[in-house]
Design a protein around this motif. Structure first.
Motif, PDB file in Angstrom:
ATOM      1  N   MET A 149       0.752  -1.193   0.101  1.00 16.87           N
ATOM      2  CA  MET A 149      -0.005  -0.052  -0.037  1.00 16.87           C
ATOM      3  C   MET A 149       0.873   1.280   0.027  1.00 16.87           C
ATOM      4  SD  MET A 149      -2.964   1.052   2.538  1.00 16.87           S
ATOM      5  CE  MET A 149      -4.190   0.035   1.975  1.00 16.87           C
ATOM      6  N   LYS A 150       0.575   2.102  -1.139  1.00 17.90           N
ATOM      7  CA  LYS A 150       1.157   3.437  -0.785  1.00 17.90           C
ATOM      8  C   LYS A 150       0.795   4.418   0.049  1.00 17.90           C
ATOM      9  CE  LYS A 150       2.180   3.342  -5.945  1.00 17.90           C
ATOM     10  NZ  LYS A 150       1.285   2.269  -6.303  1.00 17.90           N
ATOM     11  N   LYS A 151       1.925   5.110   0.792  1.00 14.98           N
ATOM     12  CA  LYS A 151       1.662   5.867   1.798  1.00 14.98           C
ATOM     13  C   LYS A 151       1.652   7.334   1.304  1.00 14.98           C
ATOM     14  CE  LYS A 151       2.257   2.691   5.501  1.00 14.98           C
ATOM     15  NZ  LYS A 151       3.057   2.357   6.842  1.00 14.98           N
ATOM     16  N   GLY A 152       0.857   8.256   1.746  1.00 18.26           N
ATOM     17  CA  GLY A 152       0.841   9.836   1.350  1.00 18.26           C
ATOM     18  C   GLY A 152       0.000  10.573   2.301  1.00 18.26           C
ATOM     19  N   TYR A 153      -0.148  11.977   1.981  1.00 18.51           N
ATOM     20  CA  TYR A 153      -0.547  12.819   2.922  1.00 18.51           C
ATOM     21  C   TYR A 153      -1.750  13.561   2.500  1.00 18.51           C
ATOM     22  CZ  TYR A 153       3.710  12.120   5.452  1.00 18.51           C
ATOM     23  OH  TYR A 153       4.654  11.730   5.946  1.00 18.51           O
ATOM     24  N   LEU A 154      -2.943  13.814   3.149  1.00 15.32           N
ATOM     25  CA  LEU A 154      -3.911  14.669   2.684  1.00 15.32           C
ATOM     26  C   LEU A 154      -3.764  15.975   3.664  1.00 15.32           C
ATOM     27  CD1 LEU A 154      -6.576  15.417   1.364  1.00 15.32           C
ATOM     28  CD2 LEU A 154      -7.729  14.273   3.088  1.00 15.32           C
ATOM     29  N   ILE A 155      -3.029  16.929   2.642  1.00 12.48           N
ATOM     30  CA  ILE A 155      -2.711  18.190   3.413  1.00 12.48           C
ATOM     31  C   ILE A 155      -4.045  19.172   3.304  1.00 12.48           C
ATOM     32  CG2 ILE A 155      -1.134  20.311   3.268  1.00 12.48           C
ATOM     33  CD1 ILE A 155       0.725  18.274   2.453  1.00 12.48           C
ATOM     34  N   VAL A 156      -4.325  19.762   4.532  1.00  9.14           N
ATOM     35  CA  VAL A 156      -5.678  20.428   4.326  1.00  9.14           C
ATOM     36  C   VAL A 156      -5.361  21.979   5.233  1.00  9.14           C
ATOM     37  CG1 VAL A 156      -7.095  18.410   4.154  1.00  9.14           C
ATOM     38  CG2 VAL A 156      -6.855  19.629   6.570  1.00  9.14           C
ATOM     39  N   ASN A 157      -6.259  22.849   5.285  1.00  5.76           N
ATOM     40  CA  ASN A 157      -6.382  23.880   5.892  1.00  5.76           C
ATOM     41  C   ASN A 157      -6.774  23.699   7.532  1.00  5.76           C
ATOM     42  OD1 ASN A 157      -7.209  26.573   7.046  1.00  5.76           O
ATOM     43  ND2 ASN A 157      -6.142  27.402   5.203  1.00  5.76           N
ATOM     44  N   GLY A 158      -5.922  23.861   8.433  1.00  6.82           N
ATOM     45  CA  GLY A 158      -6.277  23.570   9.931  1.00  6.82           C
ATOM     46  C   GLY A 158      -7.443  24.325  10.329  1.00  6.82           C
ATOM     47  N   PHE A 159      -7.655  25.650   9.854  1.00  8.05           N
ATOM     48  CA  PHE A 159      -8.643  26.646  10.283  1.00  8.05           C
ATOM     49  C   PHE A 159     -10.098  26.176   9.742  1.00  8.05           C
ATOM     50  CE2 PHE A 159      -4.681  28.627  10.072  1.00  8.05           C
ATOM     51  CZ  PHE A 159      -4.057  28.654  11.649  1.00  8.05           C
ATOM     52  N   LEU A 160     -10.007  25.591   8.751  1.00  7.81           N
ATOM     53  CA  LEU A 160     -11.505  25.214   8.172  1.00  7.81           C
ATOM     54  C   LEU A 160     -11.911  23.889   8.801  1.00  7.81           C
ATOM     55  CD1 LEU A 160     -10.771  25.828   4.330  1.00  7.81           C
ATOM     56  CD2 LEU A 160     -11.797  27.350   5.903  1.00  7.81           C
ATOM     57  N   ARG A 161     -12.848  24.052   9.719  1.00  8.12           N
ATOM     58  CA  ARG A 161     -13.248  22.655  10.643  1.00  8.12           C
ATOM     59  C   ARG A 161     -14.860  22.489  10.495  1.00  8.12           C
ATOM     60  NH1 ARG A 161      -9.710  24.239  15.781  1.00  8.12           N
ATOM     61  NH2 ARG A 161      -7.820  24.160  15.014  1.00  8.12           N
ATOM     62  N   GLU A 162     -15.574  23.188   9.417  1.00  3.26           N
ATOM     63  CA  GLU A 162     -17.014  22.783   9.231  1.00  3.26           C
ATOM     64  C   GLU A 162     -16.957  21.607   8.630  1.00  3.26           C
ATOM     65  OE1 GLU A 162     -18.643  26.479   6.911  1.00  3.26           O
ATOM     66  OE2 GLU A 162     -16.769  26.829   6.886  1.00  3.26           O
ATOM     67  N   ASP A 163     -18.291  21.034   8.829  1.00  2.00           N
ATOM     68  CA  ASP A 163     -18.748  19.450   8.358  1.00  2.00           C
ATOM     69  C   ASP A 163     -18.383  19.247   7.082  1.00  2.00           C
ATOM     70  OD1 ASP A 163     -19.271  19.009  10.978  1.00  2.00           O
ATOM     71  OD2 ASP A 163     -21.615  19.166  10.838  1.00  2.00           O
ATOM     72  N   LYS A 164     -18.801  20.317   6.006  1.00  4.52           N
ATOM     73  CA  LYS A 164     -18.657  20.176   4.723  1.00  4.52           C
ATOM     74  C   LYS A 164     -17.178  19.824   4.140  1.00  4.52           C
ATOM     75  CE  LYS A 164     -18.294  25.171   3.452  1.00  4.52           C
ATOM     76  NZ  LYS A 164     -19.231  26.171   2.664  1.00  4.52           N
ATOM     77  N   PHE A 165     -16.264  20.334   5.148  1.00  4.05           N
ATOM     78  CA  PHE A 165     -14.764  20.267   4.683  1.00  4.05           C
ATOM     79  C   PHE A 165     -14.473  18.854   5.282  1.00  4.05           C
ATOM     80  CE2 PHE A 165     -15.055  24.884   4.586  1.00  4.05           C
ATOM     81  CZ  PHE A 165     -14.376  25.078   3.456  1.00  4.05           C
ATOM     82  N   THR A 166     -14.876  18.574   6.676  1.00 10.20           N
ATOM     83  CA  THR A 166     -14.338  17.159   7.432  1.00 10.20           C
ATOM     84  C   THR A 166     -14.912  16.063   6.560  1.00 10.20           C
ATOM     85  OG1 THR A 166     -16.156  17.318   8.864  1.00 10.20           O
ATOM     86  CG2 THR A 166     -13.937  18.445   9.495  1.00 10.20           C
ATOM     87  N   SER A 167     -16.235  16.153   6.071  1.00 12.70           N
ATOM     88  CA  SER A 167     -16.785  14.887   5.438  1.00 12.70           C
ATOM     89  C   SER A 167     -16.069  14.860   3.950  1.00 12.70           C
ATOM     90  CB  SER A 167     -18.223  15.261   5.045  1.00 12.70           C
ATOM     91  OG  SER A 167     -18.549  16.536   4.439  1.00 12.70           O
ATOM     92  N   LEU A 168     -15.598  15.991   3.228  1.00 15.86           N
ATOM     93  CA  LEU A 168     -14.745  15.722   2.189  1.00 15.86           C
ATOM     94  C   LEU A 168     -13.668  15.072   2.313  1.00 15.86           C
ATOM     95  CD1 LEU A 168     -14.353  18.494  -0.526  1.00 15.86           C
ATOM     96  CD2 LEU A 168     -12.438  17.437   0.170  1.00 15.86           C
ATOM     97  N   TYR A 169     -12.924  15.278   3.366  1.00 17.44           N
ATOM     98  CA  TYR A 169     -11.510  14.929   3.716  1.00 17.44           C
ATOM     99  C   TYR A 169     -11.687  13.377   4.197  1.00 17.44           C
ATOM    100  CZ  TYR A 169     -10.597  19.780   4.581  1.00 17.44           C
ATOM    101  OH  TYR A 169     -10.298  21.071   4.761  1.00 17.44           O
TER     102      TYR A 169
END
Length: 294
Positions: free
Chosen positions: A1-21
């Motif tokens: 399994m390849k390993k990588g990162y999902l890099i996001v903005n730490g200040f955007l914590r609304e549900d629409k962002f967390t569900s997307l991640y």
């Protein structure tokens, strides 16, 4: 399994962002990829020396789901492969740079750069608006170069309205754009992943707002692209160097026009409209790119 990162903005914590991640991470696993969530708050760099600040420096590749272009460039300097690249994100994020990059590549509405001024100076002379009005006709659309979800987009019905709007934006990069009457309150969002359109939806707004964005009260339904329309969307995304992107198309009187390209467009609305999980198409494109460069 390849390993990588999902890099996001730490200040955007609304549900629409967390569900997307969460959707991206789940789709990654279906493509034999393990994504570790990292925020731009965690990934701090000494940009003079390239040293990481108080964390173990990540390696390999990342889905860069943010607009922090400076961080993206720092990571690329350290050898990380980003989906999308810092260059692609920068072009998409700045509407003026986006149109310039697409010049002579795809059909677009007439678009004029608003001359740059500075906040402490403002517009001491607005005579240039007369030339813009003569060229574009009224009404025309005034857009700040940086903005999302249909915000920072305004309609100027005459020169007085254009001048009043512009005065509020003094110091903000902006463009003036031809109003496409044949596309009033409707457009098409085509989601490109890799070399194809994964899904497309018609956005339409029956509230009287000229903007079709769901965030402005718009509705959505599936849209079947013609072969030429799909080629147009893919060409726009590829011209900007995007691995994936939401391409917004307007209904011009002689065919589709590219309105803008979004490097990390949300896909909840398009899933609702079409039933297609675009996250799977994104991760398929990422997996293919990693295999091609192995």
């Amino acid at each position: 399994m390849k390993k990588g990162y999902l890099i996001v903005n730490g200040f955007l914590r609304e549900d629409k962002f967390t569900s997307l991640y969460a959707s991206l991470c789940q789709s990654a696993e279906r493509h034999d990829i393990k994504l570790e969530l990292k925020t731009n708050i965690e990934l701090m760099y000494d940009i003079a020396s390239g040293s990481a600040v108080s964390y173990n420096e990540p390696r390999g590749f990342a889905i860069f789901w943010d607009k922090d272009v400076r961080l993206a460039r720092a990571l690329e300097k350290r050898g990380m492969r980003l989906f999308n690249s810092s260059a692609a994100i920068e072009l998409c994020d700045d509407k003026a740079l986006c149109h310039i990059a697409l010049m002579d590549k795809v059909p677009q509405p007439k678009t004029v750069l608003i001359p740059l001024t500075f906040p402490r100076i403002g517009y001491t002379d607005t005579a240039f608006l007369e030339r813009i009005g003569d060229y574009l006709g009224y009404p025309f659309v005034l857009k700040q170069c940086f903005g999302s979800f249909g915000a920072q987009v305004y309609m100027a019905n005459d020169i007085e309205e254009a001048e009043a709007m512009l005065m509020k934006l003094s110091g903000e990069a902006a463009i003036a754009q031809q109003y496409i009457q044949t596309s009033f309150a409707r457009d098409v969002r085509a989601y490109v992943a890799g070399d194809r359109v994964a899904a497309a939806m018609l956005r339409y707004n029956e509230s009287g707002d000229f903007r079709a964005n769901v965030a402005r009260g718009g509705s959505v339904r599936p849209y079947r692209l013609s072969a030429d329309e799909e080629k147009l969307a893919v060409t726009a995304a590829k011209t900007l160097g995007c691995d994936f992107a939401g391409v917004d198309l307007l209904f011009g009187k002689d065919g589709m026009l590219v309105c803008e390209v979004n490097s990390n467009a949300h896909f909840g609305g398009i899933k609702k409209a079409t039933g297609i999980n675009v996250a799977d198409a994104i991760m398929e494109a990422v997996a293919q790119a990693l295999a091609d460069n192995a």
